[in-house]
Design a protein around this motif. Structure first.
Motif, mmCIF file in Angstrom:
data_model
loop_
_atom_site.group_PDB
_atom_site.id
_atom_site.type_symbol
_atom_site.label_atom_id
_atom_site.label_comp_id
_atom_site.label_asym_id
_atom_site.label_seq_id
_atom_site.Cartn_x
_atom_site.Cartn_y
_atom_site.Cartn_z
ATOM 1 N N ALA A 78 0.842 -1.207 0.000
ATOM 2 C CA ALA A 78 0.000 0.000 0.000
ATOM 3 C C ALA A 78 0.875 1.254 0.000
ATOM 4 N N LYS A 79 1.914 1.245 0.824
ATOM 5 C CA LYS A 79 2.833 2.389 0.890
ATOM 6 C C LYS A 79 3.560 2.567 -0.449
ATOM 7 N N ALA A 80 4.003 1.466 -1.043
ATOM 8 C CA ALA A 80 4.695 1.538 -2.336
ATOM 9 C C ALA A 80 3.770 2.075 -3.423
ATOM 10 N N SER A 81 2.510 1.690 -3.390
ATOM 11 C CA SER A 81 1.536 2.198 -4.371
ATOM 12 C C SER A 81 1.343 3.702 -4.218
ATOM 13 N N GLN A 82 1.320 4.175 -2.988
ATOM 14 C CA GLN A 82 1.189 5.622 -2.757
ATOM 15 C C GLN A 82 2.436 6.352 -3.265
ATOM 16 N N GLU A 83 3.603 5.757 -3.078
ATOM 17 C CA GLU A 83 4.838 6.375 -3.586
ATOM 18 C C GLU A 83 4.814 6.458 -5.112
ATOM 19 N N GLU A 84 4.291 5.418 -5.767
ATOM 20 C CA GLU A 84 4.148 5.438 -7.223
ATOM 21 C C GLU A 84 3.203 6.563 -7.657
ATOM 22 N N LEU A 85 2.110 6.711 -6.940
ATOM 23 C CA LEU A 85 1.137 7.760 -7.242
ATOM 24 C C LEU A 85 1.755 9.142 -7.029
ATOM 25 N N LEU A 86 2.534 9.293 -5.974
ATOM 26 C CA LEU A 86 3.242 10.546 -5.703
ATOM 27 C C LEU A 86 4.117 10.926 -6.892
ATOM 28 N N PHE A 87 4.855 9.952 -7.422
ATOM 29 C CA PHE A 87 5.704 10.169 -8.585
ATOM 30 C C PHE A 87 4.887 10.722 -9.760
ATOM 31 N N ASP A 88 3.697 10.161 -9.992
ATOM 32 C CA ASP A 88 2.864 10.608 -11.118
ATOM 33 C C ASP A 88 2.365 12.038 -10.935
ATOM 34 N N TYR A 89 1.978 12.402 -9.717
ATOM 35 C CA TYR A 89 1.549 13.789 -9.474
ATOM 36 C C TYR A 89 2.717 14.759 -9.639
ATOM 37 N N GLN A 90 3.888 14.371 -9.170
ATOM 38 C CA GLN A 90 5.067 15.227 -9.344
ATOM 39 C C GLN A 90 5.417 15.372 -10.818
ATOM 40 N N ALA A 91 5.299 14.285 -11.581
ATOM 41 C CA ALA A 91 5.554 14.342 -13.023
ATOM 42 C C ALA A 91 4.538 15.239 -13.719
ATOM 43 N N PHE A 92 3.286 15.189 -13.285
ATOM 44 C CA PHE A 92 2.245 16.045 -13.847
ATOM 45 C C PHE A 92 2.661 17.516 -13.734
ATOM 46 N N THR A 159 1.816 8.296 3.273
ATOM 47 C CA THR A 159 3.024 7.462 3.337
ATOM 48 C C THR A 159 3.697 7.574 4.707
ATOM 49 N N PHE A 160 3.644 8.758 5.300
ATOM 50 C CA PHE A 160 4.176 8.917 6.659
ATOM 51 C C PHE A 160 3.403 8.024 7.631
ATOM 52 N N LEU A 161 2.071 8.083 7.560
ATOM 53 C CA LEU A 161 1.241 7.283 8.465
ATOM 54 C C LEU A 161 1.400 5.782 8.207
ATOM 55 N N LEU A 162 1.519 5.397 6.947
ATOM 56 C CA LEU A 162 1.751 3.985 6.639
ATOM 57 C C LEU A 162 3.105 3.519 7.170
ATOM 58 N N GLY A 163 4.099 4.386 7.136
ATOM 59 C CA GLY A 163 5.398 4.057 7.725
ATOM 60 C C GLY A 163 5.281 3.785 9.212
ATOM 61 N N ARG A 164 4.509 4.605 9.908
ATOM 62 C CA ARG A 164 4.281 4.388 11.348
ATOM 63 C C ARG A 164 3.492 3.103 11.584
ATOM 64 N N GLN A 165 2.501 2.857 10.725
ATOM 65 C CA GLN A 165 1.710 1.633 10.851
ATOM 66 C C GLN A 165 2.596 0.406 10.648
ATOM 67 N N LEU A 166 3.484 0.455 9.688
ATOM 68 C CA LEU A 166 4.419 -0.651 9.449
ATOM 69 C C LEU A 166 5.318 -0.889 10.661
ATOM 70 N N ALA A 167 5.805 0.180 11.253
ATOM 71 C CA ALA A 167 6.672 0.049 12.434
ATOM 72 C C ALA A 167 5.912 -0.618 13.583
ATOM 73 N N ARG A 168 4.647 -0.234 13.769
ATOM 74 C CA ARG A 168 3.823 -0.838 14.826
ATOM 75 C C ARG A 168 3.570 -2.317 14.539
#
Length: 196
Positions: A78-92, A159-168
């Motif tokens: 899920a986090k990786a998918s959000q990072e991919e989406l982030l890349f697309d918005y930045q490219a836009f 992605t920040f929140l998913l990182g925290r969720q992963l750590a938990r």
């Protein structure tokens, strides 16, 4: 009380990452409908990345009953998918020569403080941010810039929140183990009860 073999699981609807992921998904569908040609592969890729970002939270939460390892893996997907989406918005933004807001810009801070819960609140926030801009750039460019940057802010939060969720989840897995360890504990406890 004996430890149950199948622990409580699911409950993804209570997760902030699920609710924010749903908002990102719905907003991405609307963004792509407005700004990305339906025949462009990017349209489908962005929608699918946004969908994957939330669908993997759901699947991981449900799989947690018998596999903490799968929950960890799918939350990371899920986090990786959000990072991919982030890349697309930045490219836009980059491909249209539109600026990406700095993380500490007043606009980015306004998005983080607003915490929109649904598309209506998100649209209202975007309208305020568009009207607050005093530059003379084309209004459609301004709307596109604001829309993409707001999405970047939301995805960064996710992605920040998913990182925290992963750590938990990682900590829980290390401390409690997975289904195999739980099965062993439950079987051992039942054998002890029968022996008494």
């Amino acid at each position: 009380m004996a430890e149950p073999l199948i622990p409580k699981h699911g409950g993804y609807r209570r997760l902030i990452t699920y609710r924010l992921g749903m908002l990102i998904y719905d907003a991405t569908v609307a963004f792509c409908a407005r700004y990305i040609d339906r025949r462009d592969r990017t349209h489908d890729q962005m929608v699918q990345a946004a969908r994957s970002g939330v669908a993997n939270i759901v699947e991981g939460s449900e799989a947690a009953a018998t596999s903490k390892k799968t929950e960890l893996k799918l939350t990371n997907v899920a986090k990786a998918s959000q990072e991919e989406l982030l890349f697309d918005y930045q490219a836009f933004l980059r491909q249209r020569n539109l600026p990406e807001w700095p993380v500490d810009s007043p606009e980015a801070l306004a998005v983080r403080q607003a915490r929109p819960a649904d598309l209506g609140q998100l649209r209202n926030l975007m309208a305020v941010l568009v009207s607050d801009r005093s530059d003379k750039s084309d209004k459609s460019d301004r709307k596109a810039e604001v829309a993409a940057n707001v999405m970047i802010c939301l995805i960064n939060q996710e992605t920040f929140l998913l990182g925290r969720q992963l750590a938990r989840l990682e900590q829980e897995f290390v401390e409690e183990g997975g289904f195999t360890e739980r099965l062993y504990r439950v079987r051992s406890a039942r054998r002890s009860e029968k022996a008494d």
